[in-house]
Motif scaffolding. Sequence first.
Motif, mmCIF file in Angstrom:
data_model
loop_
_atom_site.group_PDB
_atom_site.id
_atom_site.type_symbol
_atom_site.label_atom_id
_atom_site.label_comp_id
_atom_site.label_asym_id
_atom_site.label_seq_id
_atom_site.Cartn_x
_atom_site.Cartn_y
_atom_site.Cartn_z
ATOM 1 N N TYR A 163 0.954 -0.986 -0.099
ATOM 2 C CA TYR A 163 0.055 0.033 -0.002
ATOM 3 C C TYR A 163 0.821 1.277 -0.109
ATOM 4 N N PHE A 164 0.617 2.086 -1.022
ATOM 5 C CA PHE A 164 1.297 3.499 -1.105
ATOM 6 C C PHE A 164 0.517 4.691 -0.692
ATOM 7 N N CYS A 165 1.182 5.430 0.059
ATOM 8 C CA CYS A 165 0.555 6.598 0.183
ATOM 9 C C CYS A 165 1.211 7.881 -0.871
ATOM 10 N N ALA A 166 0.624 8.737 -1.189
ATOM 11 C CA ALA A 166 1.073 9.766 -2.028
ATOM 12 C C ALA A 166 0.463 11.232 -1.890
ATOM 13 N N SER A 167 1.040 12.230 -2.229
ATOM 14 C CA SER A 167 0.535 13.424 -1.969
ATOM 15 C C SER A 167 0.743 14.418 -3.203
ATOM 16 N N SER A 168 0.159 15.546 -3.244
ATOM 17 C CA SER A 168 0.322 16.433 -4.270
ATOM 18 C C SER A 168 -0.247 17.712 -3.827
ATOM 19 N N HIS A 169 -0.314 18.870 -4.649
ATOM 20 C CA HIS A 169 -0.690 19.964 -4.534
ATOM 21 C C HIS A 169 -2.227 19.787 -4.743
ATOM 22 N N ASP A 170 -3.120 20.741 -4.530
ATOM 23 C CA ASP A 170 -4.328 20.694 -4.897
ATOM 24 C C ASP A 170 -4.529 20.940 -6.184
ATOM 25 N N LEU A 171 -4.875 19.806 -6.882
ATOM 26 C CA LEU A 171 -5.299 20.201 -8.383
ATOM 27 C C LEU A 171 -6.356 21.200 -8.894
ATOM 28 N N ARG A 172 -7.107 21.503 -7.874
ATOM 29 C CA ARG A 172 -8.025 22.286 -7.970
ATOM 30 C C ARG A 172 -7.698 23.983 -8.080
ATOM 31 N N THR A 173 -6.467 23.868 -7.433
ATOM 32 C CA THR A 173 -5.966 25.446 -7.365
ATOM 33 C C THR A 173 -4.543 25.650 -8.163
ATOM 34 N N SER A 174 -4.064 24.408 -8.110
ATOM 35 C CA SER A 174 -2.430 24.491 -8.759
ATOM 36 C C SER A 174 -2.497 24.329 -10.196
ATOM 37 N N GLY A 175 -3.556 24.189 -11.039
ATOM 38 C CA GLY A 175 -3.446 23.865 -12.339
ATOM 39 C C GLY A 175 -3.917 22.226 -12.397
ATOM 40 N N PHE A 176 -4.058 21.925 -13.920
ATOM 41 C CA PHE A 176 -4.680 20.585 -13.990
ATOM 42 C C PHE A 176 -3.653 19.486 -13.879
ATOM 43 N N THR A 177 -2.375 19.850 -13.520
ATOM 44 C CA THR A 177 -1.254 18.917 -13.382
ATOM 45 C C THR A 177 -0.611 19.204 -12.435
ATOM 46 N N ASP A 178 -0.263 18.108 -11.682
ATOM 47 C CA ASP A 178 0.733 18.405 -10.463
ATOM 48 C C ASP A 178 1.277 16.715 -10.235
ATOM 49 N N THR A 179 2.429 16.982 -10.015
ATOM 50 C CA THR A 179 3.171 15.812 -9.520
ATOM 51 C C THR A 179 2.716 14.862 -8.163
ATOM 52 N N GLN A 180 2.518 13.615 -8.267
ATOM 53 C CA GLN A 180 2.111 13.046 -7.096
ATOM 54 C C GLN A 180 3.593 12.457 -6.611
ATOM 55 N N TYR A 181 3.802 12.482 -5.254
ATOM 56 C CA TYR A 181 5.013 12.102 -4.810
ATOM 57 C C TYR A 181 4.517 10.807 -3.611
ATOM 58 N N PHE A 182 5.288 9.817 -3.898
ATOM 59 C CA PHE A 182 4.815 8.603 -3.118
ATOM 60 C C PHE A 182 5.849 8.101 -1.888
ATOM 61 N N GLY A 183 5.061 7.603 -1.104
ATOM 62 C CA GLY A 183 5.924 7.230 0.053
ATOM 63 C C GLY A 183 6.543 5.893 -0.335
ATOM 64 N N PRO A 184 7.243 5.217 0.808
ATOM 65 C CA PRO A 184 7.889 3.958 0.465
ATOM 66 C C PRO A 184 6.956 2.983 0.577
ATOM 67 N N GLY A 185 5.958 2.888 0.976
ATOM 68 C CA GLY A 185 5.135 1.640 0.821
ATOM 69 C C GLY A 185 4.834 1.089 2.098
ATOM 70 N N THR A 186 4.014 0.156 2.353
ATOM 71 C CA THR A 186 3.910 -0.648 3.386
ATOM 72 C C THR A 186 3.315 -1.988 2.828
ATOM 73 N N ARG A 187 4.292 -3.114 3.166
ATOM 74 C CA ARG A 187 3.824 -4.310 2.706
ATOM 75 C C ARG A 187 2.965 -5.084 3.791
ATOM 76 N N LEU A 188 1.598 -5.338 3.289
ATOM 77 C CA LEU A 188 0.734 -5.999 4.118
ATOM 78 C C LEU A 188 0.832 -7.374 3.772
ATOM 79 N N THR A 189 0.759 -8.504 4.864
ATOM 80 C CA THR A 189 0.719 -9.799 4.572
ATOM 81 C C THR A 189 -0.200 -10.166 5.402
ATOM 82 N N VAL A 190 -1.511 -10.944 4.879
ATOM 83 C CA VAL A 190 -2.394 -11.446 5.765
ATOM 84 C C VAL A 190 -2.415 -12.916 5.628
ATOM 85 N N LEU A 191 -2.251 -13.770 6.781
ATOM 86 C CA LEU A 191 -1.966 -15.116 6.883
ATOM 87 C C LEU A 191 -3.367 -15.849 7.140
#
Lengths: 117, 113
Positions: free
Chosen positions: A89-117
């Motif tokens: 599972y990855f979390c990401a963030s970006s500026h508000d697309l509605r105010t920064s224009g229609f494009t903005d880079t999303q920056y991702f976190g390092p991820g959480t590896r979930l294992t369900v046994l």
Amino acid sequence: DTAVSQTPKYLVTQMGNDKSIKCEQNLGHDTMYWYKQDSKKFLKIMFSYNNKELIINETVPNRFSPKSPDKAHLNLHINSLELGDSAVYFCASSHDLRTSGFTDTQYFGPGTRLTVL
Amino acid sequence: GESVGLHLPTLSVQEGDNSIINCAYSNSASDYFIWYKQESGKGPQFIIDIRSNMDKRQGQRVTVLLNKTVKHLSLQIAATQPGDSAVYFCAEKVRGSQGNLIFGKGTKLSVKP
């Protein structure tokens, strides 16, 4: 470090348990996202929050509940975990697309590896 | 459903050669495209983006080409280095959508020394 951070990095748990993954960004972004990456590396968006308001909810089971206490945090709580929830599972963030224009880079976190046994 | 895909799931190149990673998309309403690089155990990292009103954009050692006629996107990496070994994803944003990125399946690039 300025970044998107997630905890924990690894999470191993039994079926039926409830677990949470935390995400924080110190980039000053208004919008945060959760993505799920399956074993074949396919990345799919789950949720998007803008200033603590839910924007996108992509047909995710209601066992998944995102919670945004403030715009720098978006946590993911999962109830009654199932085998099929195993993924990264990855979390990401970006500026508000509605105010920064229609494009903005999303920056991702390092991820959480979930294992369900 | 998924509208972005890649022609090649794996690509192996010699160090120093140029690499080309391809991506096909099917949604003509997509107006913004991004390439991400994901190294093992890490999150996707932004490489380069391009808007639909452009057909080429260059960065440092990377070039993205957009052909809207055939709905094709490519990432060219010049003088490929071992550090370029990773999985590369193209992603598209559909015009009017609220930042929802649709990711392709990914191509694994392996660089042989």
